[in-house]
Enzyme design. Structure first.
Site, mmCIF file in Angstrom:
data_model
loop_
_atom_site.group_PDB
_atom_site.id
_atom_site.type_symbol
_atom_site.label_atom_id
_atom_site.label_comp_id
_atom_site.label_asym_id
_atom_site.label_seq_id
_atom_site.Cartn_x
_atom_site.Cartn_y
_atom_site.Cartn_z
ATOM 1 N N LYS A 244 50.424 8.345 43.604
ATOM 2 C CA LYS A 244 49.115 7.389 42.909
ATOM 3 C C LYS A 244 48.622 6.668 43.814
ATOM 4 O O LYS A 244 47.945 6.260 44.259
ATOM 5 C CB LYS A 244 49.284 7.118 41.543
ATOM 6 C CG LYS A 244 48.634 6.779 41.081
ATOM 7 C CD LYS A 244 48.586 5.545 39.578
ATOM 8 C CE LYS A 244 49.073 4.287 40.466
ATOM 9 N NZ LYS A 244 48.994 2.936 39.485
ATOM 10 N N ASP A 263 46.681 7.893 37.185
ATOM 11 C CA ASP A 263 48.190 6.955 36.512
ATOM 12 C C ASP A 263 47.380 7.863 34.910
ATOM 13 O O ASP A 263 47.070 8.394 34.859
ATOM 14 C CB ASP A 263 47.330 5.944 36.565
ATOM 15 C CG ASP A 263 46.385 5.618 36.494
ATOM 16 O OD1 ASP A 263 45.287 6.611 34.685
ATOM 17 O OD2 ASP A 263 45.326 4.189 36.369
#
Length: 310
Positions: A244, A263
């Site tokens: 991420k 996320d």
């Protein structure tokens, strides 16, 4: 110390919303002043910005001694000053990537996805910034298991502790972002732990040291020239950078607009509206992460990361 006269760039809010783009968790150093202007340090200067329906207004405050600025931020300004002609307008347009027609992209995305079409009406002008990769990388190491307010505080502490004082304007001190070299020092981890960085302190120091070993700032900038997957893989070799965070850096400072940071919020949106067979999935495994990324990339195309941010 005085700011420059007001300069102006014609730009509709639909092409750039300062209030959203500067306050949505991309960059953590812009603050809204009581005057309504946004204030932030960029390329060795303090910038003061606001907008109306038809244009972007900005002023620039120059440091008295330009050499105080850190290498990561002062170079563009130094080069410009050497030419005795600083193209502030180009710097603003480059930072906000104003050469990209955002309204046209919104229309494309709305045609491709009814859900985007519905949501986008409430979030116009969401534009990705073209950030300095050094600042972007270390800010997002701070973002791990964190919220915007705490990340902002950590980034401020980094600048105050390891950056250089740039200038003081209307009783507020502004600092450059630290150089990679300063964050690579062995004592950095212990100092940052005393400042409340927790386990992130180790990742900041170790990543800085590894970047220096890889070639420093030039190594990071070179990731703009390689493929998205190569850039992402290279970033993930650094301590504290997973998929991420690597995607955030690719998207926000390395020109890889196809990157999709997944996320927990994106995971929930994907399950509810885009990838229903994941509805019973409880966590984001590597396989799930890649599936969600691939879905949005297929749906939205080259600028999928921009669409995902909306």
């Amino acid at each position: 110390m005085a700011a420059s006269p007001i300069m102006r760039i014609p730009c509709k809010v639909a092409e750039l919303s300062l209030d959203v783009s500067l306050n949505c968790g991309q960059s953590f150093r812009w603050k809204k002043r009581p005057s309504g202007e946004w204030a932030g340090v960029l390329a060795g200067y303090l910038w003061l910005m606001n907008q109306d329906e038809a244009g972007l207004n900005y002023r620039v405050v120059k440091p008295v001694v330009q050499s105080e600025a850190s290498p990561s931020e002062s170079l563009p300004a130094k080069k410009a000053e050497m030419k005795e002609c600083i193209d502030y307008e180009h710097m603003v347009k480059d930072y906000f990537q104003l050469d990209i027609d955002l309204e046209s992209l919104y229309r494309q995305w709305s045609l491709a996805d009814a859900n985007f079409d519905k949501v986008a009406k409430n979030f116009v002008g969401v534009r990705m910034l073209k950030q300095d990769p050094v600042e972007n990388l270390f800010a997002f190491i701070c973002s791990s298991n964190n919220n915007i307010q705490r990340i902002t505080g950590m980034v401020e502490k980094l600048c105050e502790t390891y950056g250089n004082h740039l200038l003081t304007y209307e009783d507020v001190a502004y600092y450059t972002f630290p150089s990679i070299e300063s964050l690579a020092e062995v004592k950095v981890e212990s100092k940052l732990r005393t400042l409340g960085f927790g386990y992130r302190a180790k990742f900041i120091q170790q990543s800085a040291a590894k970047i220096m070993k890889n070639g420093g700032r030039d190594w990071l900038l070179n990731l703009r020239t390689v493929s998205y997957l190569e850039a992402k893989s290279s970033l993930m070799t650094l301590p504290g950078i997973g998929a991420k965070v690597a995607d955030c850096i690719c998207l926000m400072s390395l020109n890889h607009s196809v990157a999709i940071p997944v996320d927990t919020h994106v995971f929930q949106i994907a399950k509810a509206n885009y990838v229903p067979h994941l509805s019973q999935t409880k966590s984001v495994t590597d396989k799930v992460y890649n599936e969600i990324s691939a879905h949005f990339q297929s749906l939205f195309g080259t600028y999928a990361g921009w669409a995902h941010s909306v």
